[in-house]
Scaffold this active site. Structure first.
Site, PDB file in Angstrom:
ATOM      1  N   ARG A 112      -5.404  -1.922   8.943  1.00 51.94           N
ATOM      2  CA  ARG A 112      -5.320  -3.388   8.848  1.00 51.94           C
ATOM      3  C   ARG A 112      -5.504  -4.003  10.230  1.00 51.94           C
ATOM      4  NH1 ARG A 112      -3.511  -6.174   4.328  1.00 51.94           N
ATOM      5  NH2 ARG A 112      -2.532  -4.336   3.449  1.00 51.94           N
ATOM      6  N   ASP A 154       5.151  -4.803   6.074  1.00 43.44           N
ATOM      7  CA  ASP A 154       5.675  -6.132   6.424  1.00 43.44           C
ATOM      8  C   ASP A 154       5.682  -7.113   5.252  1.00 43.44           C
ATOM      9  OD1 ASP A 154       2.934  -6.253   6.470  1.00 43.44           O
ATOM     10  OD2 ASP A 154       2.792  -7.344   8.369  1.00 43.44           O
ATOM     11  N   ASP A 209       2.269  -0.249  11.767  1.00 41.94           N
ATOM     12  CA  ASP A 209       2.160  -1.587  12.356  1.00 41.94           C
ATOM     13  C   ASP A 209       3.459  -2.394  12.282  1.00 41.94           C
ATOM     14  OD1 ASP A 209       2.209  -1.862   9.630  1.00 41.94           O
ATOM     15  OD2 ASP A 209       0.596  -3.330   9.518  1.00 41.94           O
ATOM     16  N   ARG A 229       1.132  -5.292  -5.111  1.00 42.82           N
ATOM     17  CA  ARG A 229       1.284  -6.438  -4.204  1.00 42.82           C
ATOM     18  C   ARG A 229       1.466  -7.639  -5.135  1.00 42.82           C
ATOM     19  NH1 ARG A 229      -0.614  -4.054   0.621  1.00 42.82           N
ATOM     20  NH2 ARG A 229      -2.465  -2.755   0.410  1.00 42.82           N
ATOM     21  N   GLY A 236       0.834  -1.206   0.000  1.00 41.26           N
ATOM     22  CA  GLY A 236       0.000   0.000   0.000  1.00 41.26           C
ATOM     23  C   GLY A 236       0.867   1.253   0.000  1.00 41.26           C
ATOM     24  N   ASP A 246      -0.182   2.372   8.272  1.00 42.06           N
ATOM     25  CA  ASP A 246      -0.742   1.607   9.397  1.00 42.06           C
ATOM     26  C   ASP A 246       0.042   1.724  10.708  1.00 42.06           C
ATOM     27  OD1 ASP A 246      -2.615   0.726   7.576  1.00 42.06           O
ATOM     28  OD2 ASP A 246      -1.573  -1.149   7.146  1.00 42.06           O
ATOM     29  N   THR A 263       4.275   2.796   5.458  1.00 41.98           N
ATOM     30  CA  THR A 263       2.871   2.356   5.479  1.00 41.98           C
ATOM     31  C   THR A 263       2.098   3.279   6.411  1.00 41.98           C
ATOM     32  OG1 THR A 263       1.339   0.666   6.344  1.00 41.98           O
ATOM     33  CG2 THR A 263       3.563   0.570   7.190  1.00 41.98           C
TER      34      THR A 263
HETATM   35  O1  F6P Z   1      -1.620  -1.243   4.518  1.00 39.05           O
HETATM   36  C1  F6P Z   1      -2.228  -0.061   4.112  1.00 39.05           C
HETATM   37  C2  F6P Z   1      -3.702  -0.277   3.878  1.00 39.05           C
HETATM   38  O2  F6P Z   1      -4.259   0.954   3.449  1.00 39.05           O
HETATM   39  C3  F6P Z   1      -4.475  -0.823   5.085  1.00 39.05           C
HETATM   40  O3  F6P Z   1      -4.754   0.163   6.041  1.00 39.05           O
HETATM   41  C4  F6P Z   1      -5.682  -1.397   4.400  1.00 39.05           C
HETATM   42  O4  F6P Z   1      -6.251  -2.425   5.184  1.00 39.05           O
HETATM   43  C5  F6P Z   1      -5.120  -1.932   3.119  1.00 39.05           C
HETATM   44  O5  F6P Z   1      -3.910  -1.236   2.874  1.00 39.05           O
HETATM   45  C6  F6P Z   1      -6.030  -1.776   1.921  1.00 39.05           C
HETATM   46  O6  F6P Z   1      -5.379  -2.383   0.849  1.00 39.05           O
HETATM   47  P1  F6P Z   1      -5.852  -2.212  -0.660  1.00 39.05           P
HETATM   48  O7  F6P Z   1      -5.500  -0.834  -1.092  1.00 39.05           O
HETATM   49  O8  F6P Z   1      -5.078  -3.251  -1.390  1.00 39.05           O
HETATM   50  O9  F6P Z   1      -7.333  -2.430  -0.675  1.00 39.05           O
END
Ligand code: F6P
Length: 319
Positions: free
Chosen positions: A171, A103, A129, A72, A11, A127, A125
């Site tokens: 997340r 991560d 996290d 990803r 992300g 998050d 990120t």
């Molecule tokens: O890791 C960053 C994040 O924005 C999280 O907060 C969220 O759960 C996830 O990515 C959403 O991912 P995507 O953009 O692939 O839907």
């Protein structure tokens, strides 16, 4: 060390561009050629690799997103994908890689290191996290975006004397919800790190009501559940009518704050220092305002811990 690569993965987060700029500029300062790998590990596998010059990172420090784009990649989780990536790096004569991401991205970085390809990680990120760092690049900006949104919601909540339930990203981590809830004086903050009890939420809303509070803000971390479910529970169990706002990907965009720009620049600089010293398999981070580094392996086996003092304080302040 004469040629290195840099990629962003997972992300996107505001401040990633500032980190790329730092890696490129500091690399060039030390006579290292820097190659940008576009589209994360997917682009690595397909050889989407281009040399970066001083000017290619001009005018980006204040921009959200990532000029290298992100992805990803499931293919890179396989041995074949990792070998293809290393092959591409070798074809360009690249000797080491800087990975900016979360991560999932560090799992890829660790694999490269295990296969003998030197890699350094920069935590990027929203998050917050990642263990081994107090803050990740992008968290502060996301937090400010959430606070701005909640401030606006509070205006209408107050006018209509309503309870609003706001769902924040993160997340499995509750940091965005906890920090924004604290910064915005939310009446209730639900995070995955703490069990919650619907009766208690209802009790607090009613208690506030008796004391003359005409509106309330509940912040729910996505890892703790969905805002719609909380709204349905409140309606069903207490007849409380609410409005729901899911902030979504707005939290990932926007111009990075000063804090994120400086953090990204410091971490990018440290990544270069480590590579020049011949280090690999490390993640850079910030702890007690000191720039530090840890083995990526320990980051992957460790666990990010939300600050328990902040949780306690949020409870104490939202009586
Ligand atoms: O890791 C960053 C994040 O924005 C999280 O907060 C969220 O759960 C996830 O990515 C959403 O991912 P995507 O953009 O692939 O839907």
């Amino acid at each position: 060390m004469k040629k290195i690569g840099v990629l962003t993965s997972g992300g996107d987060a505001p401040g990633m561009n500032a980190a790329i700029r730092s890696v490129v500029r500091k690399g060039i300062f030390h006579d290292v050629e820097v190659y940008g790998i576009y589209q994360g590990y997917s682009g690595l596998i397909f050889g989407n690799i281009h040399k970066m010059e001083l000017g290619s990172v001009g005018d980006i420090i204040h921009r959200g997103g990532t000029i290298l784009h992100s992805a990803r990649s499931d293919d890179f989780k396989t041995y074949d994908g990792q070998m293809k990536g290393i092959e591409q790096l070798k074809q360009f004569g690249i000797e080491a890689l800087v990975v900016i991401g979360g991560d999932g991205s560090f799992k890829g970085a660790e694999k490269l290191t295990e296969h003998g390809f030197p890699t350094i990680g920069i935590p990027g990120t929203i998050d917050n996290d990642i263990p081994g760092t107090d803050f990740t690049v992008g968290f502060d900006t996301a937090l400010n975006t959430v606070i701005d949104a909640i401030d606006k919601i509070r205006d209408t909540a107050s006018s209509h004397e309503r309870t609003f339930i706001i769902e924040a990203m993160g997340r499995d981590a509750g940091d965005i919800a906890l920090w924004s809830g604290l910064a915005d004086g939310a009446e209730t903050i639900l995070i995955p790190e703490e069990d919650y009890d619907m009766d208690n939420i209802i009790h607090r809303l009613r208690r506030g009501n008796h004391r003359g509070k005409r509106h309330s803000i509940i912040v729910v971390a996505e890892g703790a559940g969905s805002a719609s479910d909380v709204a349905a529970d409140l309606k069903e169990n207490a007849g409380i009518d609410t409005r729901v706002t899911v902030l979504g990907h707005i939290q990932r965009g926007g111009s990075p704050t000063a804090y994120d720009r400086v953090l990204a620049s410091r971490l990018g600089g440290k990544a270069l220092d480590l590579l020049l010293e011949g280090e690999a398999g490390k993640m850079v981070g910030i702890e007690n305002n000191e720039i530090v580094s840890h083995n990526i392996q320990s980051i992957l086996t460790g666990q990010h811990k939300i600050d328990p003092q902040l949780i306690r304080l949020a409870h104490e302040l939202s009586i």
